[in-house]
Design a protein around this motif. Structure first.
Motif, PDB file in Angstrom:
ATOM      1  N   GLN A 174       0.819  -1.207   0.000  1.00 23.24           N
ATOM      2  CA  GLN A 174       0.000   0.000   0.000  1.00 23.24           C
ATOM      3  C   GLN A 174       0.855   1.261   0.000  1.00 23.24           C
ATOM      4  O   GLN A 174       1.876   1.342   0.658  1.00 23.24           O
ATOM      5  CB  GLN A 174      -0.917   0.025   1.222  1.00 23.24           C
ATOM      6  N   GLY A 175       0.401   2.233  -0.768  1.00 25.82           N
ATOM      7  CA  GLY A 175       1.040   3.544  -0.838  1.00 25.82           C
ATOM      8  C   GLY A 175      -0.001   4.542  -1.295  1.00 25.82           C
ATOM      9  O   GLY A 175      -1.185   4.233  -1.374  1.00 25.82           O
ATOM     10  N   GLY A 176       0.411   5.714  -1.643  1.00 28.24           N
ATOM     11  CA  GLY A 176      -0.533   6.698  -2.151  1.00 28.24           C
ATOM     12  C   GLY A 176      -1.585   7.103  -1.136  1.00 28.24           C
ATOM     13  O   GLY A 176      -2.771   7.052  -1.414  1.00 28.24           O
ATOM     14  N   LEU A 177      -1.139   7.502   0.044  1.00 29.57           N
ATOM     15  CA  LEU A 177      -2.060   7.935   1.099  1.00 29.57           C
ATOM     16  C   LEU A 177      -2.889   9.122   0.612  1.00 29.57           C
ATOM     17  O   LEU A 177      -2.356  10.102   0.119  1.00 29.57           O
ATOM     18  CB  LEU A 177      -1.276   8.331   2.347  1.00 29.57           C
ATOM     19  N   PHE A 178      -4.204   9.007   0.735  1.00 25.83           N
ATOM     20  CA  PHE A 178      -5.088  10.052   0.232  1.00 25.83           C
ATOM     21  C   PHE A 178      -6.108  10.479   1.273  1.00 25.83           C
ATOM     22  O   PHE A 178      -6.347   9.786   2.253  1.00 25.83           O
ATOM     23  CB  PHE A 178      -5.820   9.594  -1.042  1.00 25.83           C
ATOM     24  N   SER A 179      -6.695  11.635   1.033  1.00 21.41           N
ATOM     25  CA  SER A 179      -7.852  12.110   1.784  1.00 21.41           C
ATOM     26  C   SER A 179      -9.022  12.134   0.811  1.00 21.41           C
ATOM     27  O   SER A 179      -8.911  12.707  -0.280  1.00 21.41           O
ATOM     28  CB  SER A 179      -7.624  13.531   2.304  1.00 21.41           C
ATOM     29  N   ALA A 180     -10.138  11.510   1.183  1.00 24.51           N
ATOM     30  CA  ALA A 180     -11.346  11.531   0.355  1.00 24.51           C
ATOM     31  C   ALA A 180     -12.210  12.702   0.813  1.00 24.51           C
ATOM     32  O   ALA A 180     -12.644  12.749   1.964  1.00 24.51           O
ATOM     33  CB  ALA A 180     -12.099  10.215   0.476  1.00 24.51           C
ATOM     34  N   ILE A 181     -12.426  13.649  -0.084  1.00 21.68           N
ATOM     35  CA  ILE A 181     -13.150  14.872   0.243  1.00 21.68           C
ATOM     36  C   ILE A 181     -14.327  15.018  -0.718  1.00 21.68           C
ATOM     37  O   ILE A 181     -14.143  14.969  -1.946  1.00 21.68           O
ATOM     38  CB  ILE A 181     -12.219  16.094   0.109  1.00 21.68           C
ATOM     39  N   PRO A 182     -15.547  15.206  -0.191  1.00 21.99           N
ATOM     40  CA  PRO A 182     -16.678  15.391  -1.101  1.00 21.99           C
ATOM     41  C   PRO A 182     -16.611  16.762  -1.761  1.00 21.99           C
ATOM     42  O   PRO A 182     -16.208  17.737  -1.134  1.00 21.99           O
ATOM     43  CB  PRO A 182     -17.898  15.283  -0.176  1.00 21.99           C
ATOM     44  N   GLY A 183     -16.972  16.806  -3.034  1.00 27.45           N
ATOM     45  CA  GLY A 183     -16.962  18.092  -3.718  1.00 27.45           C
ATOM     46  C   GLY A 183     -17.231  17.943  -5.198  1.00 27.45           C
ATOM     47  O   GLY A 183     -17.467  16.838  -5.693  1.00 27.45           O
ATOM     48  N   PRO A 184     -17.155  19.042  -5.910  1.00 24.74           N
ATOM     49  CA  PRO A 184     -17.409  18.981  -7.353  1.00 24.74           C
ATOM     50  C   PRO A 184     -16.270  18.275  -8.082  1.00 24.74           C
ATOM     51  O   PRO A 184     -15.104  18.418  -7.719  1.00 24.74           O
ATOM     52  CB  PRO A 184     -17.494  20.453  -7.757  1.00 24.74           C
ATOM     53  N   SER A 185     -16.633  17.525  -9.090  1.00 19.47           N
ATOM     54  CA  SER A 185     -15.631  16.891  -9.942  1.00 19.47           C
ATOM     55  C   SER A 185     -14.820  17.961 -10.653  1.00 19.47           C
ATOM     56  O   SER A 185     -15.355  18.980 -11.089  1.00 19.47           O
ATOM     57  CB  SER A 185     -16.325  15.993 -10.971  1.00 19.47           C
ATOM     58  N   ARG A 186     -13.557  17.719 -10.779  1.00 23.06           N
ATOM     59  CA  ARG A 186     -12.688  18.625 -11.533  1.00 23.06           C
ATOM     60  C   ARG A 186     -12.898  18.420 -13.033  1.00 23.06           C
ATOM     61  O   ARG A 186     -12.638  19.319 -13.819  1.00 23.06           O
ATOM     62  CB  ARG A 186     -11.233  18.316 -11.164  1.00 23.06           C
ATOM     63  N   TRP A 187     -13.363  17.204 -13.403  1.00 24.40           N
ATOM     64  CA  TRP A 187     -13.364  16.830 -14.806  1.00 24.40           C
ATOM     65  C   TRP A 187     -14.740  16.610 -15.431  1.00 24.40           C
ATOM     66  O   TRP A 187     -14.854  16.498 -16.648  1.00 24.40           O
ATOM     67  CB  TRP A 187     -12.527  15.565 -14.986  1.00 24.40           C
ATOM     68  N   ARG A 188     -15.794  16.517 -14.620  1.00 26.11           N
ATOM     69  CA  ARG A 188     -17.141  16.286 -15.148  1.00 26.11           C
ATOM     70  C   ARG A 188     -18.128  17.133 -14.343  1.00 26.11           C
ATOM     71  O   ARG A 188     -17.874  17.427 -13.173  1.00 26.11           O
ATOM     72  CB  ARG A 188     -17.537  14.809 -15.044  1.00 26.11           C
ATOM     73  N   PRO A 189     -19.274  17.487 -14.914  1.00 27.61           N
ATOM     74  CA  PRO A 189     -20.258  18.301 -14.180  1.00 27.61           C
ATOM     75  C   PRO A 189     -21.077  17.444 -13.201  1.00 27.61           C
ATOM     76  O   PRO A 189     -22.227  17.102 -13.464  1.00 27.61           O
ATOM     77  CB  PRO A 189     -21.125  18.894 -15.299  1.00 27.61           C
ATOM     78  N   THR A 190     -20.481  17.099 -12.077  1.00 30.57           N
ATOM     79  CA  THR A 190     -21.129  16.262 -11.074  1.00 30.57           C
ATOM     80  C   THR A 190     -20.408  16.413  -9.739  1.00 30.57           C
ATOM     81  O   THR A 190     -19.340  17.027  -9.667  1.00 30.57           O
ATOM     82  CB  THR A 190     -21.140  14.782 -11.521  1.00 30.57           C
ATOM     83  N   GLU A 191     -20.968  15.853  -8.710  1.00 28.01           N
ATOM     84  CA  GLU A 191     -20.324  15.777  -7.397  1.00 28.01           C
ATOM     85  C   GLU A 191     -19.657  14.418  -7.273  1.00 28.01           C
ATOM     86  O   GLU A 191     -20.139  13.429  -7.847  1.00 28.01           O
ATOM     87  CB  GLU A 191     -21.356  15.960  -6.281  1.00 28.01           C
ATOM     88  N   CYS A 192     -18.568  14.346  -6.520  1.00 31.13           N
ATOM     89  CA  CYS A 192     -17.833  13.094  -6.392  1.00 31.13           C
ATOM     90  C   CYS A 192     -17.033  13.100  -5.083  1.00 31.13           C
ATOM     91  O   CYS A 192     -17.107  14.038  -4.301  1.00 31.13           O
ATOM     92  CB  CYS A 192     -16.878  12.915  -7.570  1.00 31.13           C
ATOM     93  N   TRP A 193     -16.261  12.048  -4.891  1.00 32.01           N
ATOM     94  CA  TRP A 193     -15.279  11.999  -3.807  1.00 32.01           C
ATOM     95  C   TRP A 193     -13.921  12.271  -4.444  1.00 32.01           C
ATOM     96  O   TRP A 193     -13.428  11.487  -5.253  1.00 32.01           O
ATOM     97  CB  TRP A 193     -15.303  10.646  -3.092  1.00 32.01           C
ATOM     98  N   GLN A 194     -13.349  13.410  -4.115  1.00 29.77           N
ATOM     99  CA  GLN A 194     -12.030  13.795  -4.620  1.00 29.77           C
ATOM    100  C   GLN A 194     -10.971  13.094  -3.767  1.00 29.77           C
ATOM    101  O   GLN A 194     -11.046  13.120  -2.538  1.00 29.77           O
ATOM    102  CB  GLN A 194     -11.834  15.298  -4.507  1.00 29.77           C
ATOM    103  N   LEU A 195      -9.990  12.479  -4.418  1.00 30.47           N
ATOM    104  CA  LEU A 195      -8.898  11.845  -3.684  1.00 30.47           C
ATOM    105  C   LEU A 195      -7.669  12.741  -3.803  1.00 30.47           C
ATOM    106  O   LEU A 195      -7.078  12.878  -4.875  1.00 30.47           O
ATOM    107  CB  LEU A 195      -8.604  10.451  -4.233  1.00 30.47           C
ATOM    108  N   HIS A 196      -7.324  13.383  -2.693  1.00 31.17           N
ATOM    109  CA  HIS A 196      -6.180  14.293  -2.622  1.00 31.17           C
ATOM    110  C   HIS A 196      -5.038  13.580  -1.899  1.00 31.17           C
ATOM    111  O   HIS A 196      -5.254  12.915  -0.891  1.00 31.17           O
ATOM    112  CB  HIS A 196      -6.552  15.570  -1.863  1.00 31.17           C
ATOM    113  N   TYR A 197      -3.837  13.767  -2.385  1.00 31.17           N
ATOM    114  CA  TYR A 197      -2.664  13.061  -1.860  1.00 31.17           C
ATOM    115  C   TYR A 197      -1.768  13.957  -1.023  1.00 31.17           C
ATOM    116  O   TYR A 197      -0.586  13.706  -0.876  1.00 31.17           O
ATOM    117  CB  TYR A 197      -1.895  12.438  -3.030  1.00 31.17           C
ATOM    118  N   ASP A 198      -2.332  14.992  -0.412  1.00 34.25           N
ATOM    119  CA  ASP A 198      -1.552  15.965   0.344  1.00 34.25           C
ATOM    120  C   ASP A 198      -0.930  15.386   1.605  1.00 34.25           C
ATOM    121  O   ASP A 198       0.007  15.955   2.148  1.00 34.25           O
ATOM    122  CB  ASP A 198      -2.410  17.185   0.688  1.00 34.25           C
TER     123      ASP A 198
END
Length: 141
Positions: free
Chosen positions: A72-96
């Motif tokens: 396992q790698g690629g630790l992410f935070s799942a944040i609800p919000g608007p899609s960056r790429w499509r006109p919809t809401e989604c769970w954004q996976l940020h790797y900060d």
């Protein structure tokens, strides 16, 4: 399914809670930005990691795995919000929170839960639509 069918499902799927548990991934189709020359290094890594090897996401540990679950790698935070790429809401996976600078700066993914056991996602890089969205993937419990 065609890209337009996947787009329709991704856009029209209603909002759901963040997925929970361990999911195995399958790359469904490449998106046109993956053909851009400047994306070649990313797409080469994505091809090996997501088309040739087994992979998945563990939402409990908030990490991706490629090859075997113990890698396992690629630790992410799942944040609800608007899609960056499509006109919809989604769970954004940020790797900060990831310890590897490459992941923090360059990766970004999105996931939509279709039901408790199935998710549709878009994998790619931290860039706008037409450059960052590289492929659709399926997650199955």
């Amino acid at each position: 399914m065609s890209r337009s069918e996947l787009d329709r499902i991704y856009i029209e799927a209603p909002e759901r809670p963040c997925p929970k548990g361990l999911f195995r991934g399958t790359l469904l189709t490449w998106l046109p930005p993956s053909c851009l020359l400047r994306n070649a290094p990313y797409v080469a890594l994505e091809f090996v990691g997501f088309q040739l090897l087994p992979w998945g996401i563990d939402f409990h540990s908030a990490r991706w795995w490629v090859g075997a679950k113990f890698l396992q790698g690629g630790l992410f935070s799942a944040i609800p919000g608007p899609s960056r790429w499509r006109p919809t809401e989604c769970w954004q996976l940020h790797y900060d929170k990831d310890c590897l600078p490459f992941f923090r700066e360059h990766l970004y993914d999105e996931v939509k839960a279709l039901d408790d056991d199935t998710c549709l996602g878009i994998g790619g890089i931290n860039a706008p639509v037409g450059v960052g969205d590289h492929f659709y993937y399926l997650l199955e419990r």
